[in-house]
Scaffold this active site. Sequence first.
Site, PDB file in Angstrom:
ATOM      1  N   ASP A   8       0.782  -1.155   0.011  1.00 21.47           N
ATOM      2  CA  ASP A   8      -0.161   0.122  -0.127  1.00 21.47           C
ATOM      3  C   ASP A   8       0.922   1.470  -0.079  1.00 21.47           C
ATOM      4  OD1 ASP A   8      -1.786   2.219   0.723  1.00 21.47           O
ATOM      5  OD2 ASP A   8      -2.267   1.314   2.566  1.00 21.47           O
ATOM      6  N   LYS A  69       2.750  11.132  -3.193  1.00 19.16           N
ATOM      7  CA  LYS A  69       1.877  10.474  -4.176  1.00 19.16           C
ATOM      8  C   LYS A  69       0.964  11.362  -4.824  1.00 19.16           C
ATOM      9  CE  LYS A  69      -1.766   6.976  -3.437  1.00 19.16           C
ATOM     10  NZ  LYS A  69      -2.414   6.160  -2.377  1.00 19.16           N
ATOM     11  N   GLU A 146      -7.411   0.728  -4.283  1.00 18.11           N
ATOM     12  CA  GLU A 146      -7.322   0.628  -2.934  1.00 18.11           C
ATOM     13  C   GLU A 146      -8.553  -0.046  -2.616  1.00 18.11           C
ATOM     14  OE1 GLU A 146      -6.038   4.506  -1.759  1.00 18.11           O
ATOM     15  OE2 GLU A 146      -4.272   4.057  -2.625  1.00 18.11           O
ATOM     16  N   ASP A 168     -13.150   5.673   2.915  1.00 23.50           N
ATOM     17  CA  ASP A 168     -11.415   5.746   3.153  1.00 23.50           C
ATOM     18  C   ASP A 168     -11.037   7.241   3.688  1.00 23.50           C
ATOM     19  OD1 ASP A 168      -8.677   5.822   3.013  1.00 23.50           O
ATOM     20  OD2 ASP A 168      -8.216   4.611   1.128  1.00 23.50           O
TER      21      ASP A 168
END
Length: 581
Positions: A8, A69, A146, A168
């Site tokens: 992850d 990211k 994800e 999330d």
Amino acid sequence: MEPIIGIDLGTTNSEVAFIFDGVVDVISENDKGIVPSCVGLNQAGNVIVGLEAFNQALAAPEKTILSVKRLMGTAQQIKLGDSVFSPQEISAFILKALKERAEKKLKKPVSKAVITVPAYFTDAQRQATREAGEIAGLQVIRIINEPTAASLAYESSNPETRRILVFDLGGGTFDVSIVKIEKGVVEVLSSTGDNHLGGDDFDWKIVERLAQEIQAEHDMDVRKDVTIMARLKRSAEKAKIELSAAPFSVIEEDHIAKKDGRDIHLSFELSRIEFEAMIETDLSRTMESVTKAMKDAAVLPSAIEKIILVGGSTRIPMVSDMLEKKIGHLPHSEIDPDLCVAVGAGMQAAREMGMKGSGVLIDVTPYTFGTSAVGEINGQPTETKFIPLIRRNTKLPARKSEVFETMYDNQKAVNVQVCQGEAPDALDNILLGNYLFNLTDAPAGSPIVLNFDLDLNGILKIKAIEKTSGKEINAVIENAMSRFSDQDLVDTQNRINGIWSGKDNETIDGDFEIIDSADQLPSKYEELINRAMAKISEAPEDDRDEMINIIEDIRDAATGKRWEDADASCAELDDILFYIG
Ligand code: AMP
């Protein structure tokens, strides 16, 4: 067999998972599974990754890269020391650290990985992630979404078709996805969110409140001082995390600033209620995204079979509460929300290695534990509203506090009930314990903090604290989980009663009296006492104290098997109840 790891690669944190003896687990180093997604240069000019880089971020921001990211798939150049890097190269440092962590644990080279990306990532962003893997010496076998990974973590061995809502909320990003699993195939039906919403925003709201406090008290604006703000940010995050389990948190920062040669210290108590008010607008926005995701996927709330929580910020209780209200059932968080995506990546990696049905080890409570308080059920006022503290399916060990208030001035005592069950009315749940907490004379609305602490062995520790005086009571219920099965409530209660009559397993300290649960008192006394407790808040003040005294007399007499005295006290209590109607 050549190992394949699951990664992850997160905005704030990253993790690596692998299948060990059929069970997928996140690989830890020094007891930490999480690696901050942070890259830096140390004083010697060497690249550092993870916690070491994160720890220097405050002192050397020009030599530290956070949240790379967000730049994946762009042509942006990132300066680190004297060199310039692409986002892929910075990400590759993080991947290399994870690869090495896995190699150390597996004691062999690792060159293949499954890596997760957000469902909204474009082709360019996915391609950049693949490249980052290659730069790090990892062949990226698969890129998976994800929410797909999170669903796999929970549902990999469930053959039924399921629609799952994956919520999330991390440090800096928020996504909600509707995922369909059919015969082991996972499909993301819709995904939406906000790339710039997360726990960091909540921290900054607390920081602003602290800055206001310093300004009001010392007439000093600290908002432009980077070092002070960075210290406040860390304290704010710590307080925020504490508030997920406790109703209050005290923020102490000594020597936070200097004014006219004088040191300024900060001491500020933040309540969960105040914190929730700060973030309510943000969380309401996340609920709007939930509506949008369901609309985009053309599913109604009733078609959602499971809600999965991912990301550290979903530990804020208000998130679960809002989701439960919106969808109608409790979200799942038994797989650590910080590690869930990595676990799913590890599952997929295991599948790629030809292993099926890989399980995850989790210890959860199968029951909800809570207490009873004055409130409303379906709009009707009640004295016995069940207030859950530790919810079913919570990962163990679990700790949770709630704050309650006294009902009237000079209240002498509160009756702390500990119940297990799911019904909204505490009377319909199973009574585990009933504790009388004698209070100091305090005004109405004085806070009482109730703390539940449930460990892996099913030992439930209860603590009630009168906040103003610091006075507390403690009790322990052994085997809180294993005592019950899902059989008929009455059977279960009888069984509990049997166990309790022979028990000697409560540990008691502090100034309080344990009232054993219903089995210890003949039911006629228990019924009368329950009736009295239900009426007590309506009674005139003098009568309330009298009622509490009489209830204690009944219990004392019954415990000592002085039945005549108990009956006489019952008659007195009955008279008062008759009188107050
Ligand atoms: P993630 O990006 O998923 O690693 O989530 C990190 C965010 O979760 C940070 O903002 C943390 O402060 C936040 N977080 C972690 N634990 C908790 C907690 N118990 N309560 C509230 N926020 C938390």
